[in-house]
Structure formats: structure tokens, C-alpha cells
Design an enzyme around this catalytic site. Structure first.
Site, short mmCIF file in Angstrom:
data_model
loop_
_atom_site.label_atom_id
_atom_site.label_comp_id
_atom_site.label_asym_id
_atom_site.label_seq_id
_atom_site.Cartn_x
_atom_site.Cartn_y
_atom_site.Cartn_z
N PHE A 115 23.07 6.54 4.23
CA PHE A 115 23.15 5.13 3.85
C PHE A 115 21.79 4.68 3.30
O PHE A 115 21.44 3.51 3.37
CB PHE A 115 23.48 4.25 5.06
CG PHE A 115 24.85 4.48 5.65
CD1 PHE A 115 25.81 5.24 4.98
CD2 PHE A 115 25.19 3.91 6.87
CE1 PHE A 115 27.08 5.43 5.53
CE2 PHE A 115 26.45 4.11 7.42
CZ PHE A 115 27.39 4.87 6.75
N CYS B 56 19.86 6.44 0.36
CA CYS B 56 19.38 6.81 -0.97
C CYS B 56 19.22 5.57 -1.85
O CYS B 56 20.19 4.85 -2.08
CB CYS B 56 20.34 7.79 -1.62
SG CYS B 56 19.80 8.30 -3.27
N ASN C 6 14.52 6.63 5.20
CA ASN C 6 14.76 7.20 3.89
C ASN C 6 13.60 6.76 2.98
O ASN C 6 12.66 6.12 3.42
CB ASN C 6 16.11 6.73 3.33
CG ASN C 6 16.71 7.77 2.38
OD1 ASN C 6 16.04 8.26 1.49
ND2 ASN C 6 17.99 8.10 2.58
N CYS D 254 -26.14 7.09 3.81
CA CYS D 254 -25.37 6.70 2.62
C CYS D 254 -25.30 5.17 2.51
O CYS D 254 -25.06 4.63 1.43
CB CYS D 254 -23.97 7.29 2.65
SG CYS D 254 -22.89 6.59 3.92
N CYS E 90 -19.99 -3.90 5.29
CA CYS E 90 -20.10 -5.02 6.22
C CYS E 90 -20.50 -6.30 5.48
O CYS E 90 -19.98 -7.38 5.77
CB CYS E 90 -21.11 -4.70 7.32
SG CYS E 90 -21.14 -5.93 8.64
N CYS F 79 -21.89 -8.76 15.53
CA CYS F 79 -20.78 -7.84 15.22
C CYS F 79 -19.49 -8.35 15.86
O CYS F 79 -19.45 -8.67 17.04
CB CYS F 79 -21.11 -6.44 15.74
SG CYS F 79 -19.77 -5.25 15.52
N CYS G 263 -14.87 -5.34 14.15
CA CYS G 263 -13.68 -5.21 13.29
C CYS G 263 -13.32 -3.77 13.00
O CYS G 263 -12.20 -3.47 12.66
CB CYS G 263 -13.87 -5.98 11.99
SG CYS G 263 -14.98 -5.20 10.81
#
Lengths: 470, 488
Positions: free
Chosen positions: B146, B148, B213, B358, B365, B442, B445
Site C-alpha cells: 500500500f 508504492c 516505503n 580547524c 558557534c 554556552c 546546543c
């Protein structure tokens, strides 16, 4: 009138074959995969480490996204000779050396190869360097010398709308990029292609024109508002030993023997004037140019090739990867040795008398190496060879500069204010090897750029003053 | 992922599935989903040889005609097929051929689960007929397609049924009138609330569910031809999206079904499963078996080896002897937001020894979160609890104006700011490149720890608030109501 800057040059097929590229370019897919490895660091250390501050993550992300044109433009914004730089820069001590991947136990991003990928695509596109010509400004500048410093300065000034003329004493422009970089790193044709792009921006090139007399200087000063000196360094030092002047370079049929210095050898083979060498060759010196010359001799057919150096392996100025390269090419080294005399054997070959030396008067306290050496007793021996190549540093062209008034020359270098390239004379600016004593192509480009901004700042402030007066 | 405890018990976990949905047994929970990898008997037998525990036959029904091309994919960062899309229809082979081969497979592989996926026109007779023929052929169970979302739905089948609870219930009832084997209803995600159809299937008497599906999708547009992919002679059509990209969506739908008593049934989990850990997550949310398609289309049947091996090793480490030992353990760890503890606080902590400099956490942030990861090592001028810091662009401008020269000699190189110079201080990275978290500001998060490329470099550590746990529900419902500022 010249149609292109490279019209007198044609590549010698045998040189092309013997000096195949050391680092072949990346395929398009490899470039995308590699560019996706880039972390896109904030305020990236690679960008800081590049003397021209190319926005490395910026151009790499553009490769990853499929924006190849944007990538090339991003690079050219910072460095108009970025194609050459991608081939000749010692990236191990610059951008790639600064890559944070080293601290991540991963190989650094192949920045040079990616830059080359973007620049090759740009050059293949046939696009002009400056897409929209800027409005002209009433500023005329001569750039004396046509090496990387002058070219960078000229292109930057053209972008601002200035009228720029490059004056070069040799028949081909490009300076060491054209005449002095090993062919397997940067083919002459590629250097000339970059120069041609700069010419197409409207920079005038006067080739085979030397500035050697006061009269010529005065004419220069009369024609231009400012002069940028990018004259590079002078001739290689001679060995200064008995027998040297009698053993001048000889040879026929594109083969050479005798004495010729490293830059002579490199420029001669790159322009196809020398295509083979034979017999034993001794290179005196162990800098990067010495290694380029030794490898060239080897590839031209010399065997064995030996490098002599007055200090030990820890004191050389060549980069580590240059050394590894020399070793792989089969070059051997003799440390703590100096040549003391040259004699000629009856068959015409050279007999080089060599002595072991040790430094005297070392000052470990101030961490400076002594420049004086004394021979080790009973260490004299003789090497038979066909060619001797002095490559022991380059001495500045102080004679030409001595003719300029008010320009301070210190230790053979033109003294400049580093941020602006301003010499002690208000109308003269300088950069590249003649001001920094001989560093990398990218340093010369950064010098040229800064000098262009220095000239423009000066022009703008002068224009403001004139405006206020009116 | 899993922390393998030292001294973990020496036993071999049992991966077998017993009596799933009231009667399906198989050696392990890994099934191939109804799709091209289960197109014919020869394929399914090779898949069983490779280690798959079951297979849902490519949907059987009146044969269709397909188009070419049928697939398109989303590549990401040089990785192929992060998401995958298809516009292929159900089986293009005659029903008799499929059922004859099904019989053959069951004869040779009696211990493996062979499920017949079915889709026929919406009449009682058609469904009765196909159910009986499939079971006569030897199917261990039935999966009613039921779901597709493309092509078949335009003909009143597939998701056209699955999007209307009444139709889904009705057809399930028809099937249950004659079915002797377990009946699974495959749910479409292309609906506002997947539970409405799950409930309908349950009301209709389904023994189990399969979810999800594929999701309606247009994967992209060719920027040269301006034709969306896949390109069928200059036109495209929306397809069904699957692959690793859809796993989070699938997990959410699986959880919502399993947490709803009116929906919950034995569930076969589907959606982006490519590894043992994906499978473990679906089982933790209550699935009894899992179905795989895209990963098998990408790499072949052999991927099941590591799926079984990896799941078994994880179970050993965790002390789970059977799948039932951990099935559903995470379902109740998902609640409505209003039941989360407002007084639980974590803050970011950067491990200076691991930091590679890096500075992605800094810019993330500042630009994407709450401006509390800084590159200045000391606090700026303090005004109350607000510290003043240079903005990110000022760091970039300073770098841009720096005069850098190539270090020519070894001495210059060792004295410069090179990688191994003493200027680095106690850390592998120069101190100036190691960001600092202002932990009082901070908000916990998690963004920085998401962007940090180094494992375990940024960790979120709990900061006791000294307050008792309190949820939004409690705060707005209970006596604390007055302390909450009025909503304007």
C-alpha cells in the site's frame, strides 16, 4: 610589435621528453574527491601560510561544488601567477605544511595539485585575466625586470586602471619562471602562457631592453610616475679559485663541458641550447638551485653527478623534498669539502682539487653559523670531471642600483618598507629577490602585490592633495 | 558506537527470528525488501546463500511495462548514493512465473522466509485470487504493498490505497478473509500521520506492518539540460526516495507507530538500513525484522555478512543473547518535548590535546549558534557577565594583512610557526588556534560537537544546576505556573 610574448620561443622535443613532469596533474574526479577532504577551516592556516594569502578553502570548495571558473577566479584574485606557484611552490613549508590534517594523522590536502587543476581549467577556457577592464586612471608605472615580482605588480596595477610597462633585458619575459625553474617542475611554455595573459590585460612589454646607464634611468624617470624594481639577483658568484678563468665553457652540437654556473645551465637547457651532457659533473653548493642543476645534468646524460658542500647535511638550505628528489635521481654528496683549484688534463677534462674543511669561529651563543672555514690538513684530493657547476648563491645586482640616487642598499638588498615596497626614494618601489635577497616565487609575487598597493596608495593620496589644492 | 566491555560474556548471540507476526521464522532478521534485488528466484537463492534471512518478493501483480531510465541518486561530498530514487513499477514478470519460482525457492530453502509482496486492482475477487495463489505457491507470509508512491498510485493502487485509511482497512479485511499466513501491511510515509493507516491496518486484522516505503521525491535537475532526474526522453516523474538519507525519517515513523497502542503490531523496519548498527537502531525501536534494498543495490548481497557479524558482536558486548532481549528498549526513551527536563544542562568542552585547530566550532558557534566559542585566549573587557570579543571577520582581516614569507633555511623553518616548532607550547596545535568555550554562556546546543571533525575532541559535559528535574508540562500545569513569565 610583438603578437604574443612567447613568439621567439619553441619547445625542444628532446628536452620535453627528458624532463617529463615530476607531478602529473590530478584527474577531474580525483580533484573532486581530494577537494571534498578539505575541512574548510575558519581563518585557514594554509591561507595564512601563503605569502599571497590565496583563499585556499574558498577555491577548494568551488572545485568540490563544480564551480571551476569561480575557483580559478578566486585564486587569481590573490595571485596572478598561481599556475606557476602551483608547480614551483615549496608547499611542504607553506600551505600544505600548515594544513591541520597533519595533526589529524592524515596527509595534508593536496593544495598545489588542486590549485593547478583550477588554473589549468582557467587557462584552457581562454578567459582573460581581467573580465571587465577598469576605468583608466592617470598613473604610469614602469616595472623593471619581468620576473614574478614585476608581473604581479604590473597585473595588480592594471586591475586598478594604471598604465603599466614591463621592461626586460632578456628576449623572453618571465624572469626565473621562464629561465630558472627546473623544466620538470614548470615548463617554459607554461610560464610564458601566464605572462601572455598579463600582457593581454594591456600591460606593455619592452623586451631585450636593459636599463644600464644614468641616461636610460633619467629617461625612465621622465616617462613614468613611479618605477617598480623587480630586477632579481645578479650573476652567480664565481668559485674564485686558481685555474677557473682558463676552464671556460666549451662544447659543440648542443653539448657542454667546462665551467658554467647553475642558472646558465638551467636557462640553456630550458631554451634548448644544451640537450646533452656526458662524463662526471661536480656541482658546488647545496641550495635548491644547485639541486635543480645537478638533476638537470643527470637527466642530460652526465654520470656521475656529485654535489660538494662546505657544510654538513644539516646545514643545507635546500628543502628536504628537494634532497630526497636528488637522491632518487642518483646524485651523490660530498660534505665539508671545498674546491681549491682547477687544472686541465691533457685530454681536455678538468681536474678539480678538493680539500676537506671545518668551520672556524662558530658562535653557538647567537645561533649563527660561521662563514669562515679552514682546511683539514692532508685532506687534499683530486676529482676528474668534465664539467664543474658553481651554484653557491647569487650576488645582488648592486652595480645597477648604485646608479640610483637616494636608494639604500643593505647587504646587497634594496632596502624597502615591507608593507608597501617603498624604497628610500619616493618614486621607486622594489620587491622580489632584489629586495628580499632571494626567496621563493610566491614571496616575489607577494612583494609585487604589496608594492602595487603601495604605489596606488601613494597615487591616491597625491591625487587627494591635488584635489584639495584645486 | 558500542562500548565493548572487557570481560564480556563468552556466548554466541542467537540472531534467529521466531514466530514473527504470528508465524514467520527465519535464521536472522535481515530481509531483502521487495525491490529489484528480489526480482526472481535465482537472485533470492543467491541472496540466501550470501546470508540473508528472508526476502520479500518483488511485488507480484498484473505485469507492467517499465521506462528507462528508472533511477537517480544524490551524491554527497564525493560519496555516491547518499539518497536514491526510483520510478520503477512492480514486477514486469507474469504472475505464474514469479509463483513457480517462489515454490522452487521454498523447496530449496525451507528455513528462510519468503514473503510475497502483492498489489492488484482494488476488488475483493482480485485480492482473494492473488492471496490464495501466493499461499498455494508456498509463501511464508504476505506483504500488501500500500506504499508504492509512483506510477501504480495513478492506477488506484499502492500509495493511493495507503493514503486512505478506509481503503487500507477494507483491503486488509478482504485479504484476511482468505489468508492462512501472516499478513503484513506496508505503510507509505507520504501521509500527514503514518499512524492513521497503521491503525486502519490493525483494525482490518493485519498481523504485522512494514515501514516505511519510499518517500515522494525529485532528486535533482540536470543543469545542462534542465530536465529533472531520472531523465526519460526529456521528461521526468516524481519517484520514491530511499537510501541512507531517509533513515532518520524512517526511525521517527517506526517509533511513532510502536509507541501508539492502537497502531503497534509486529513491525518489519525499512528505510536507509545499510549496516548492523542501522539494524540495531530499528530493532531498539521495536522492529522484529529489518528490510534492506538500496545498500544491496549499491554493493551486492555480500553486505549481509557484516550486518550479521556486526550485530552479533554488538549483542555479545552488550550481553544480549537474543533479538528479543533488546527489541524495543529505546521506544520509551522518546517522549513528547514537553516531558523533557528543562533543568538538565550540558556545556561544550574542547580537549586541547586533540584539537587540530580547524576552528570550525568557532565559526559555527558565532554564525550558527550563540557566540560563545572564542579565539581570544583571555577574556575581553567585562561588562557584567557580557564579554566583548573580536568578531570572526576581524580575525580573518588580521590574517589577511599579515606579511608571510617562505622560510628558506632550516633554521628559519624551525624557528617559525611551523608544525613542530617550540612556538606550539604544550599542545599539538598552536595555542592561538585552539578555541575556548565560554561555559557560562554556552547553551549546550551541541552544534560545535557536531561540526568538529575529530572524534571526542569536543564533548558535552553535564553541569549540575542544583535544580530538581522539571518539565515544561509540569511547569505550565503545576504550581510553578506563576514563575514563568507571561507570553506576550
Amino acid at each position: 610589435m610583438l603578437t604574443t610574448v612567447s613568439s621567439p620561443f619553441s619547445e625542444h622535443p628532446e628536452i620535453r621528453q627528458r624532463f617529463a613532469e615530476l607531478h602529473p596533474p590530478l584527474s577531474a574526479q580525483a580533484a573532486v574527491v581530494e577537494s571534498n577532504r578539505c575541512l574548510h577551516c575558519f581563518d585557514a592556516p594554509c591561507m595564512v601560510a601563503c605569502p599571497t594569502h590565496i583563499d585556499v578553502p574558498g577555491f577548494i570548495k568551488r572545485i568540490a561544488s563544480g564551480n571551476l571558473r569561480g575557483s580559478g577566479r578566486k585564486i587569481l584574485d590573490a595571485n596572478v601567477l598561481a599556475g606557476s606557484c602551483s608547480r614551483v611552490c615549496p608547499v611542504e613549508v607553506l600551505c600544505e605544511g600548515a594544513c591541520v590534517m597533519h595533526r589529524y594523522d592524515r596527509p595534508p590536502i593536496q593544495i598545489a595539485q588542486l590549485q593547478r587543476h583550477a588554473m589549468d581549467a582557467f587557462h584552457a577556457s581562454g578567459e582573460p585575466l581581467i573580465p571587465v577592464p577598469p576605468p583608466a586612471i592617470p598613473l604610469r608605472v614602469a616595472c623593471v625586470g619581468s620576473g614574478p615580482a614585476s608581473l604581479a605588480c604590473a597585473a595588480e596595477l592594471r586591475r586598478a586602471g594604471a598604465q603599466v610597462t614591463v621592461i626586460e633585458r632578456r628576449p623572453l619575459p618571465g624572469g626565473l619562471n621562464t629561465y630558472g625553474v627546473a623544466e620538470y617542475k614548470l615548463p617554459t611554455a607554461d610560464s610564458l602562457r601566464e605572462v601572455e595573459l598579463i600582457r593581454q590585460t594591456g600591460v606593455e612589454f619592452r623586451l631585450s631592453e636593459a636599463i644600464e646607464t644614468t641616461a636610460q634611468l633619467e629617461a625612465l624617470e621622465a616617462e613614468f610616475d613611479y618605477v617598480f624594481l623587480g630586477v632579481g639577483l645578479g650573476a652567480m658568484q664565481s668559485l674564485g679559485i686558481p685555474g677557473e678563468s682558463e676552464s671556460i665553457q666549451g662544447g659543440a652540437d648542443h653539448e657542454t663541458h667546462g665551467i658554467l654556473n647553475a642558472l646558465q645551465l638551467i636557462s640553456a637547457y630550458k631554451t634548448g641550447h644544451i640537450t646533452k651532457m656526458s662524463g662526471a659533473v661536480v656541482v658546488v653548493g647545496a641550495g635548491n638551485t644547485a639541486i635543480d642543476a645537478a638533476v638537470a645534468a643527470r637527466r642530460l646524460g652526465a654520470d656521475p653527478v656529485t654535489m660538494l658542500y662546505r657544510r654538513g647535511p644539516n646545514d643545507v638550505s635546500a628543502f628536504d623534498f628537494e634532497f630526497d628528489h636528488a637522491r632518487r635521481e642518483g646524485i651523490s654528496f660530498l660534505w665539508h669539502r671545498l674546491p681549491v683549484a682547477i687544472r686541465k688534463a691533457q685530454d681536455g677534462s678538468l681536474l678539480l682539487d678538493i680539500e676537506a674543511v671545518q668551520p672556524i669561529g662558530n658562535h653557538p651563543a647567537d645561533n649563527r653559523k660561521s662563514d669562515r672555514f679552514e682546511p683539514v690538513p692532508h685532506s687534499l684530493f683530486t676529482m676528474e670531471c668534465r664539467t664543474v657547476i658553481p651554484a653557491i648563491g647569487q650576488s645582488p645586482l648592486t652595480q645597477l642600483l648604485a646608479e640610483f640616487r637616494h636608494i639604500t642598499v643593505e647587504q646587497g638588498r634594496i632596502a624597502i618598507e615591507r608593507a608597501t615596497g617603498q624604497t628610500t626614494h619616493p618614486r621607486f618601489f622594489a620587491g622580489g629577490d632584489c629586495a628580499n635577497g632571494g626567496r621563493e616565487v610566491v614571496d616575489a609575487i607577494a612583494d609585487g602585490k604589496r608594492a602595487a598597493h603601495g604605489i596606488l596608495a601613494k597615487f591616491n593620496s597625491a591625487a587627494e592633495v591635488a584635489h584639495v589644492k584645486h | 558506537m558500542s562500548s565493548i566491555k572487557s570481560g564480556s560474556p563468552h556466548f554466541t548471540p542467537d540472531l534467529a527470528v521466531r514466530n514473527f507476526a504470528g508465524g514467520i521464522n527465519c535464521p536472522n532478521p535481515f530481509w531483502l525488501a521487495s525491490a529489484p534485488p528480489t526480482n526472481c528466484g535465482e537472485q533470492i537463492m543467491r541472496a540466501f546463500d550470501a546470508g540473508w534471512g528472508g526476502a520479500v518478493w518483488k511485488t507480484i501483480g498484473a505485469p507492467i511495462t517499465n521506462v528507462s531510465s528508472r533511477y537517480s541518486s544524490i551524491d554527497w561530498m564525493g560519496q555516491r548514493m547518499m539518497g536514491f530514487n526510483n520510478i520503477e513499477l512492480i514486477s514486469d514478470r507474469p504472475i505464474e512465473t514469479n509463483l513457480r519460482e517462489l515454490t522452487e525457492v521454498k523447496k530449496r530453502y525451507p528455513a528462510h522466509a519468503v514473503i510475497a509482496s502483492l498489489m492488484v486492482e482494488s476488488t475483493r475477487e482480485a485480492w482473494h485470487d492473488i492471496v490464495q495463489r501466493s499461499e498455494d505457491a508456498g509463501a511464508d507470509g504476505l506483504e500488501l504493498n500500500f506504499g508504492c508512491p509512483h506510477g501504480m498510485s495513478e492506477r488506484g493502487m499502492g500509495s493511493a490505497v495507503g493514503q486512505v485509511p478506509e481503503y487500507a482497512q477494507m483491503i486488509t479485511e478482504w485479504v484476511k478473509e482468505v489468508a492462512r499466513t501472516p499478513v503484513l501491511v506496508k505503510l507509505t510515509p507520504n501521509i500527514a500521520d503514518i499512524r492513521t493507516v497503521a491503525r486502519a491496518a490493525k483494525l482490518g486484522g493485519a498481523d504485522g506492518l512494514s515501514a516505511i516505503n519510499t518517500i515522494n521525491s525529485i532528486t535533482g535537475i540536470d543543469l545542462d539540460t534542465l530536465v529533472p532526474r531520472p531523465n526519460v526522453g526529456g521528461k521526468s516523474s516524481h519517484g520514491g526516495y530511499c537510501g541512507p538519507a531517509v533513515k532518520p525519517i524512517a526511525l521517527n515513523m517506526v517509533q511513532s507507530v510502536m509507541a501508539d497502542p492502537a497502531s503497534a503490531l509486529p513491525l518489519s523496519g525499512i528505510g536507509g538500513i545499510a549496516t548492523w548498527s542501522d539494524a540495531a537502531e530499528f530493532i531498539l525501536l521495536g522492529c522484529g525484522t529489518v528490510q534492506v534494498c538500496t545498500a544491496a543495490m549499491h554493493y551486492g548481497y555480500r553486505i549481509v555478512e557484516d550486518m550479521a557479524d556486526g550485530l552479533s558482536n554488538w549483542m555479545r558486548g552488550k550481553g544480549f543473547r537474543t533479538l528479543e532481549d533488546f527489541r524495543g528498549l529505546s521506544v520509551n526513551r522518546v517522549t513528547e518535548w514537553k516531558h523533557l527536563n528543562l533543568n538538565f544542562k550540558i556545556v561544550a568542552q574542547i580537549d586541547e590535546q586533540k584539537c587540530i585547530g580547524c576552528d570550525l566550532c568557532h565559526i559555527a558557534c558565532w554564525d550558527g549558534a550563540h557566540q560563545c566559542i572564542h579565539l581570544d585566549r583571555v577574556s575581553g573587557p567585562v561588562d557584567g557577565h557580557v564579554e566583548l570579543h573580536p568578531i570572526p571577520t576581524s580575525h580573518e582581516a588580521a590574517s589577511h594583512n599579515r606579511i608571510t614569507v617562505t622560510s628558506v633555511t632550516r633554521r628559519e623553518r624551525t624557528q617559525g610557526a611551523g608544525l613542530h616548532s617550540p612556538a606550539h607550547g604544550p599542545y599539538p596545535t598552536p595555542l592561538a588556534r585552539i578555541p575556548r568555550v565560554d561555559q557560562t554562556e554556552c547553551v549546550g546546543c551541541n552544534l560545535c560537537s557536531c561540526v568538529c571533525p575529530v572524534d571526542n575532541c569536543i564533548t558535552m559535559v553535564e553541569v549540575p544546576t542544583g535544580l530538581p528535574p522539571e518539565t515544561w508540562d509540569e511547569r505550565t500545569r503545576g504550581a510553578n505556573c506563576a514563575t514563568e513569565p507571561p507570553i506576550l
